[in-house]
Enzyme design. Structure first.
Site, PDB file in Angstrom:
ATOM      1  N   HIS A 155       0.857  -1.298   0.027  1.00  0.00           N
ATOM      2  CA  HIS A 155      -0.052   0.001   0.186  1.00  0.00           C
ATOM      3  C   HIS A 155       0.914   1.202   0.059  1.00  0.00           C
ATOM      4  CE1 HIS A 155      -3.897   1.988   1.854  1.00  0.00           C
ATOM      5  NE2 HIS A 155      -3.870   2.027   0.694  1.00  0.00           N
ATOM      6  N   ASP A 159      -5.583   4.383   4.164  1.00  0.00           N
ATOM      7  CA  ASP A 159      -7.039   4.681   3.890  1.00  0.00           C
ATOM      8  C   ASP A 159      -7.647   5.145   5.117  1.00  0.00           C
ATOM      9  OD1 ASP A 159      -6.655   3.691   1.500  1.00  0.00           O
ATOM     10  OD2 ASP A 159      -7.297   1.311   1.781  1.00  0.00           O
ATOM     11  N   HIS A 234     -14.205   5.085   0.874  1.00  0.00           N
ATOM     12  CA  HIS A 234     -12.945   5.351   1.513  1.00  0.00           C
ATOM     13  C   HIS A 234     -12.312   6.254   0.979  1.00  0.00           C
ATOM     14  CE1 HIS A 234     -11.005   2.554  -0.840  1.00  0.00           C
ATOM     15  NE2 HIS A 234      -9.720   3.035  -0.497  1.00  0.00           N
ATOM     16  N   HIS A 236      -8.333   7.299  -0.072  1.00  0.00           N
ATOM     17  CA  HIS A 236      -7.013   6.992  -0.282  1.00  0.00           C
ATOM     18  C   HIS A 236      -6.170   8.333  -0.157  1.00  0.00           C
ATOM     19  CE1 HIS A 236      -3.525   4.690  -1.431  1.00  0.00           C
ATOM     20  NE2 HIS A 236      -3.043   5.626  -2.098  1.00  0.00           N
TER      21      HIS A 236
END
Length: 262
Positions: A155, A159, A234, A236
């Site tokens: 990642h 998030d 959500h 990011h």
């Protein structure tokens, strides 16, 4: 023929004759000094008495009139002094009132200027301060988390929990360098921050800014969503050293370094 008055039959002198003789006698006595020695003092005294009484009365009248004039002048002077004092007091009161008003106006102006300066300072502080991209949110997926969901295998951001349509704000002041579709990021925005770093906001349901626009810290830039490579609504969020993918750094550390509690 001559007439001869009879012997022994003499006519009495007339009144005029007797008076003339008396006057002549008095004149003769005065000439010899008899009247001057005896009668003159009495006559002189009578004359002086009459003359002295007139002068005394005249002097008394003059003194009374002078006293009246002096008293009137004193009263008038007192009245003038009272009026002058009252005028001076009124002038002093007016001056004091005007000075108090001037000071009050000056103080009110100072207070207004102080408030304006404080408001400007607060605005600068607000625009200079950093914020969470989603108010009151928290991180659901951390930085460098692994998994098949990311093409790099890890990642590249974090998030933040956010329902679809939640307000997304700039974490700090900056300029929009990208606003539109970002592939796997869906609708995304990239800002160049005042310190030269970059922040990214991905998976937005809508975008509310345009490229080149200056953005203040905490200003809304879009709404959260689930566009692009996303499993649900959500936000990011990434922090980068350049606007390009692959220059990412730890977003949580970045925000904490700018005073944001994450």
């Amino acid at each position: 023929m001559a007439f001869i008055r009879a012997t022994g039959k003499h006519r009495a002198p007339s009144r005029l004759t007797r008076r003339s003789a008396k006057v002549a006698g008095v004149a003769a006595l005065a000439t010899t000094g008899v009247i001057g020695a005896t009668a003159s003092p009495a006559l002189a005294a009578d004359s002086q008495a009459v003359t002295g009484t007139g002068l005394t009365q005249t002097a008394a009248l003059d003194a009374t009139l002078a006293d009246q004039i002096a008293a009137q002048a004193k009263v008038q002077q007192h009245q003038a002094d009272v009026a002058a004092k009252a005028a001076a007091e009124a002038k002093a009161k007016a001056k004091a009132k005007a000075e108090a008003r001037r000071k009050a106006e000056a103080r009110a102006k100072e207070v207004a200027e102080e408030k304006a300066r404080a408001a400007r300072a607060a605005e600068r502080a607000r625009r200079g301060a950093f914020h969470l991209p989603v108010a009151g949110s928290h991180v659901t997926t951390g930085y460098k988390s692994g998994g098949a969901l990311w093409s790099s295998g890890t990642h590249s951001g974090v998030d933040f929990q956010a329902a679809s349509g939640t307000s997304v704000v700039a974490v700090g002041a900056g300029t929009v360098v990208e606003a539109g579709w970002g592939g796997a990021y869906g609708n995304n925005i990239v800002l160049k921050m005042k310190d030269g770093t970059y922040t990214q906001y991905g998976h937005l349901s809508s975008i509310g800014v345009f490229v080149g626009q200056s953005i203040g810290s905490g200003e809304q830039i879009g709404l959260s969503g689930s566009t692009g490579n996303s499993t649900g609504p959500h936000l990011h969020f990434e922090a980068r050293t350049t606007p390009a993918y692959g220059s990412d750094m730890d977003p949580v550390a970045y925000l904490r370094a700018h005073g944001v509690q994450v």
